[in-house]
Design a protein around this motif. Structure first.
Motif, PDB file in Angstrom:
ATOM      1  N   UNK A 123       0.819  -1.215   0.000  1.00 57.90           N
ATOM      2  CA  UNK A 123       0.000   0.000   0.000  1.00 57.90           C
ATOM      3  C   UNK A 123       0.850   1.260   0.000  1.00 57.90           C
ATOM      4  N   UNK A 124       2.052   1.190   0.562  1.00 58.38           N
ATOM      5  CA  UNK A 124       2.892   2.390   0.586  1.00 58.38           C
ATOM      6  C   UNK A 124       3.406   2.742  -0.814  1.00 58.38           C
ATOM      7  N   UNK A 125       3.530   1.744  -1.692  1.00 59.94           N
ATOM      8  CA  UNK A 125       3.860   2.020  -3.093  1.00 59.94           C
ATOM      9  C   UNK A 125       2.618   2.507  -3.830  1.00 59.94           C
ATOM     10  N   UNK A 126       1.504   1.843  -3.610  1.00 55.25           N
ATOM     11  CA  UNK A 126       0.275   2.192  -4.334  1.00 55.25           C
ATOM     12  C   UNK A 126      -0.183   3.614  -4.030  1.00 55.25           C
ATOM     13  N   UNK A 127       0.132   4.110  -2.849  1.00 57.72           N
ATOM     14  CA  UNK A 127      -0.266   5.469  -2.489  1.00 57.72           C
ATOM     15  C   UNK A 127       0.479   6.526  -3.307  1.00 57.72           C
ATOM     16  N   UNK A 128       1.627   6.197  -3.815  1.00 57.62           N
ATOM     17  CA  UNK A 128       2.410   7.156  -4.613  1.00 57.62           C
ATOM     18  C   UNK A 128       2.883   6.493  -5.901  1.00 57.62           C
ATOM     19  N   UNK A 154       2.426   6.668  -9.231  1.00 65.53           N
ATOM     20  CA  UNK A 154       2.941   7.348 -10.422  1.00 65.53           C
ATOM     21  C   UNK A 154       4.346   7.890 -10.204  1.00 65.53           C
ATOM     22  N   UNK A 155       4.576   8.521  -9.081  1.00 69.48           N
ATOM     23  CA  UNK A 155       5.921   9.054  -8.825  1.00 69.48           C
ATOM     24  C   UNK A 155       6.921   7.918  -8.619  1.00 69.48           C
ATOM     25  N   UNK A 156       6.481   6.830  -8.001  1.00 71.39           N
ATOM     26  CA  UNK A 156       7.349   5.663  -7.806  1.00 71.39           C
ATOM     27  C   UNK A 156       7.759   5.068  -9.150  1.00 71.39           C
ATOM     28  N   UNK A 157       6.801   4.950 -10.085  1.00 72.78           N
ATOM     29  CA  UNK A 157       7.110   4.424 -11.422  1.00 72.78           C
ATOM     30  C   UNK A 157       8.049   5.356 -12.176  1.00 72.78           C
ATOM     31  N   UNK A 158       7.812   6.650 -12.063  1.00 75.13           N
ATOM     32  CA  UNK A 158       8.673   7.614 -12.741  1.00 75.13           C
ATOM     33  C   UNK A 158      10.103   7.540 -12.218  1.00 75.13           C
ATOM     34  N   UNK A 159      10.244   7.368 -10.917  1.00 73.42           N
ATOM     35  CA  UNK A 159      11.588   7.251 -10.338  1.00 73.42           C
ATOM     36  C   UNK A 159      12.303   6.000 -10.853  1.00 73.42           C
ATOM     37  N   UNK A 160      11.554   4.883 -10.995  1.00 71.89           N
ATOM     38  CA  UNK A 160      12.180   3.656 -11.489  1.00 71.89           C
ATOM     39  C   UNK A 160      12.616   3.811 -12.945  1.00 71.89           C
ATOM     40  N   UNK A 161      11.802   4.473 -13.750  1.00 75.05           N
ATOM     41  CA  UNK A 161      12.188   4.655 -15.149  1.00 75.05           C
ATOM     42  C   UNK A 161      13.433   5.528 -15.239  1.00 75.05           C
ATOM     43  N   UNK A 162      13.511   6.547 -14.419  1.00 83.22           N
ATOM     44  CA  UNK A 162      14.699   7.398 -14.419  1.00 83.22           C
ATOM     45  C   UNK A 162      15.919   6.611 -13.948  1.00 83.22           C
ATOM     46  N   UNK A 163      15.734   5.718 -12.973  1.00 78.68           N
ATOM     47  CA  UNK A 163      16.851   4.881 -12.517  1.00 78.68           C
ATOM     48  C   UNK A 163      17.319   3.953 -13.631  1.00 78.68           C
ATOM     49  N   UNK A 164      16.368   3.402 -14.401  1.00 78.76           N
ATOM     50  CA  UNK A 164      16.729   2.544 -15.529  1.00 78.76           C
ATOM     51  C   UNK A 164      17.464   3.342 -16.591  1.00 78.76           C
ATOM     52  N   UNK A 184      10.566  -0.060  -1.141  1.00 75.74           N
ATOM     53  CA  UNK A 184       9.254   0.354  -0.676  1.00 75.74           C
ATOM     54  C   UNK A 184       9.416   1.591   0.199  1.00 75.74           C
ATOM     55  N   UNK A 185       8.518   2.572   0.072  1.00 76.57           N
ATOM     56  CA  UNK A 185       8.634   3.758   0.930  1.00 76.57           C
ATOM     57  C   UNK A 185       8.620   3.440   2.419  1.00 76.57           C
ATOM     58  N   UNK A 186       8.044   2.312   2.799  1.00 78.20           N
ATOM     59  CA  UNK A 186       7.910   1.991   4.216  1.00 78.20           C
ATOM     60  C   UNK A 186       8.976   1.022   4.736  1.00 78.20           C
ATOM     61  N   UNK A 187       9.822   0.534   3.815  1.00 76.47           N
ATOM     62  CA  UNK A 187      10.783  -0.495   4.236  1.00 76.47           C
ATOM     63  C   UNK A 187      12.180  -0.104   3.763  1.00 76.47           C
ATOM     64  N   UNK A 188      13.158  -0.481   4.521  1.00 74.08           N
ATOM     65  CA  UNK A 188      14.539  -0.175   4.157  1.00 74.08           C
ATOM     66  C   UNK A 188      15.188  -1.284   3.349  1.00 74.08           C
ATOM     67  N   UNK A 189      14.428  -2.384   3.143  1.00 75.49           N
ATOM     68  CA  UNK A 189      14.972  -3.510   2.387  1.00 75.49           C
ATOM     69  C   UNK A 189      14.246  -3.635   1.061  1.00 75.49           C
ATOM     70  N   UNK A 190      14.800  -4.476   0.176  1.00 73.35           N
ATOM     71  CA  UNK A 190      14.193  -4.689  -1.133  1.00 73.35           C
ATOM     72  C   UNK A 190      13.045  -5.686  -1.044  1.00 73.35           C
ATOM     73  N   UNK A 227      16.006  -4.914 -13.681  1.00 73.79           N
ATOM     74  CA  UNK A 227      16.926  -4.817 -12.543  1.00 73.79           C
ATOM     75  C   UNK A 227      16.408  -3.804 -11.526  1.00 73.79           C
ATOM     76  N   UNK A 228      15.997  -2.631 -11.993  1.00 74.23           N
ATOM     77  CA  UNK A 228      15.582  -1.604 -11.027  1.00 74.23           C
ATOM     78  C   UNK A 228      14.255  -1.970 -10.365  1.00 74.23           C
ATOM     79  N   UNK A 229      13.386  -2.675 -11.075  1.00 74.95           N
ATOM     80  CA  UNK A 229      12.154  -3.146 -10.446  1.00 74.95           C
ATOM     81  C   UNK A 229      12.464  -4.223  -9.410  1.00 74.95           C
ATOM     82  N   UNK A 230      13.356  -5.131  -9.793  1.00 73.33           N
ATOM     83  CA  UNK A 230      13.703  -6.239  -8.894  1.00 73.33           C
ATOM     84  C   UNK A 230      14.306  -5.720  -7.591  1.00 73.33           C
ATOM     85  N   UNK A 231      15.027  -4.600  -7.669  1.00 73.31           N
ATOM     86  CA  UNK A 231      15.713  -4.070  -6.488  1.00 73.31           C
ATOM     87  C   UNK A 231      15.055  -2.784  -5.994  1.00 73.31           C
ATOM     88  N   UNK A 232      13.811  -2.587  -6.354  1.00 76.60           N
ATOM     89  CA  UNK A 232      13.125  -1.348  -5.949  1.00 76.60           C
ATOM     90  C   UNK A 232      12.868  -1.325  -4.447  1.00 76.60           C
TER      91      UNK A 232
END
Length: 366
Positions: free
Chosen positions: A226-231, A233-243, A316-322, A309-314
């Motif tokens: 839920x912490x990803x789903x709440x944000x 669009x911005x989470x997806x945009x950040x992953x694309x920029x990381x890729x 979560x806003x609420x967790x410090x681990x992958x 790769x960036x999705x696999x290692x993304x």
């Protein structure tokens, strides 16, 4: 066309049966269409893409959509078997009745219903047979399966399929006016339909064509965090920029720049995308399909690997681990091969209904 012609020859010889085979080719060359463009004889159908000289010459395939006349020429040749290229769906049914003097409006309209088979009956089910019998000013429709029946609703429903205006049929050389037709339940399983009115039009053939879009690869995953789903669009945009950054480091900026990256979010707006007007207020989970198309197969592979790769290692806003994404398949990436896109939505004005089509007739001997 040639593949199926080869099958016919093989079967005929295996059955020790001589047949006359007619082939109607509908593919046209870019050069022939370019001549039509220069002569001002191409007409766009809204919404039409740009279709200039460069786009025509980029085409991988162009076919013209035939009406009844090329099929009638093949019938007149005495062929036992006719294989045709692209034709309007009702044309294969309307060709013979029109040869025999049936009113064009009646023949075209009946052909429109016939092409749908038992989809014009209820209940809907697997492909099945439909009987369409022509009368002087009407036709009657009956499903041949005992467990299906035709009704005015089921038969009239076919007029809503793949059309912009259910009151008009547009066919090569004809418009069929359906505004005053009637549907009558004659028996429990049989419907009588009064004929549409055929109105002659300047003769055109629709063009269909494709151009190579590139090489496509994709992967899929799902999210319930839920912490990803709440944000999201911005989470997806950040992953694309990381890729993008990862590709810039590993293979250079150009690889990502020439790719088309698409992310579809099923469970929110995966079908309509930005046109979705009823996005759910709350989302419990989504499925993502991420695909990459590139004119270069190696670049498509590099970019999809970076995206995965960036999705696999993304994070979560609420967790410090992958690792809060679910990947449903053991195979990471799916290679969809070379893909194509439609690049023409036009009709071409012709001097003859047979102009763009080539008829070949041969005797298949044993």
């Amino acid at each position: 066309m040639n593949y199926f012609a080869g099958l016919v020859r093989e079967i005929a010889k295996s059955q020790n049966q001589a047949v006359k085979l007619a082939l109607i080719y509908s593919e046209v060359t870019p050069e022939a269409i370019l001549d039509k463009l220069k002569a001002g004889r191409l007409e766009p159908l809204a919404p039409a893409p740009t279709y200039d000289e460069a786009e025509i010459l980029r085409s991988s395939r162009i076919v013209a959509v035939m009406g009844v006349e090329p099929i009638q020429r093949a019938i007149e040749s005495g062929a036992d078997i006719i294989l045709a290229g692209r034709a309007t769906d009702p044309a294969i049914f309307a060709a013979l009745p029109m040869m025999r003097g049936v009113d064009p409006g009646l023949a075209w309209h009946a052909g429109k219903v016939a092409e749908y088979g038992a989809s014009a009956a209820e209940p809907r089910g697997p492909v099945d047979l439909l009987r369409v019998e022509l009368e002087s000013t009407s036709f009657v429709v009956r499903a041949l399966a005992d467990n299906r029946r035709c009704t005015p609703a089921s038969v009239s429903a076919v007029q809503l399929y793949e059309v912009g205006n259910p009151h008009l049929m547009i066919e090569p050389g004809w418009t069929i006016d359906l505004r005053e037709i009637t549907y009558q339940q004659v028996t429990d399983d049989l419907v009588r339909v009064t004929s549409g009115k055929g109105v002659p039009q300047p003769y055109t053939n629709k063009l269909e064509g494709v151009t190579a879009a590139g090489f496509q690869k994709m992967f899929t995953c799902a999210i319930r965090d839920s912490t990803i789903l709440e944000c999201l669009d911005s989470w997806l945009a950040d992953l694309e920029e990381s890729a993008r950054d990862r590709c810039r480091t590993l293979v250079g900026a150009d690889a990502f720049a020439q790719c088309k990256v698409t992310t579809r979010v099923y469970g929110r707006d995966g079908v309509l995308g930005e046109r979705e007007r009823r996005r759910p207020q709350t989302i419990s989970e989504v499925a993502l399909i991420i695909d990459v198309i590139s004119p270069n197969a190696d670049d498509a592979a590099d970019v999809i690997e970076a995206m995965h790769y960036v999705y696999m290692h993304s994070k979560s806003p609420a967790w410090s681990i992958n690792g809060t994404l679910a990947f449903p398949f053991a195979q990471r990436i799916f290679d969809l091969g070379e893909v194509y896109e439609f690049n023409v939505h036009h009709v071409v004005h012709v001097d003859s209904p047979d102009e763009l089509f080539r008829l070949h007739v041969e005797d298949v001997t044993v």
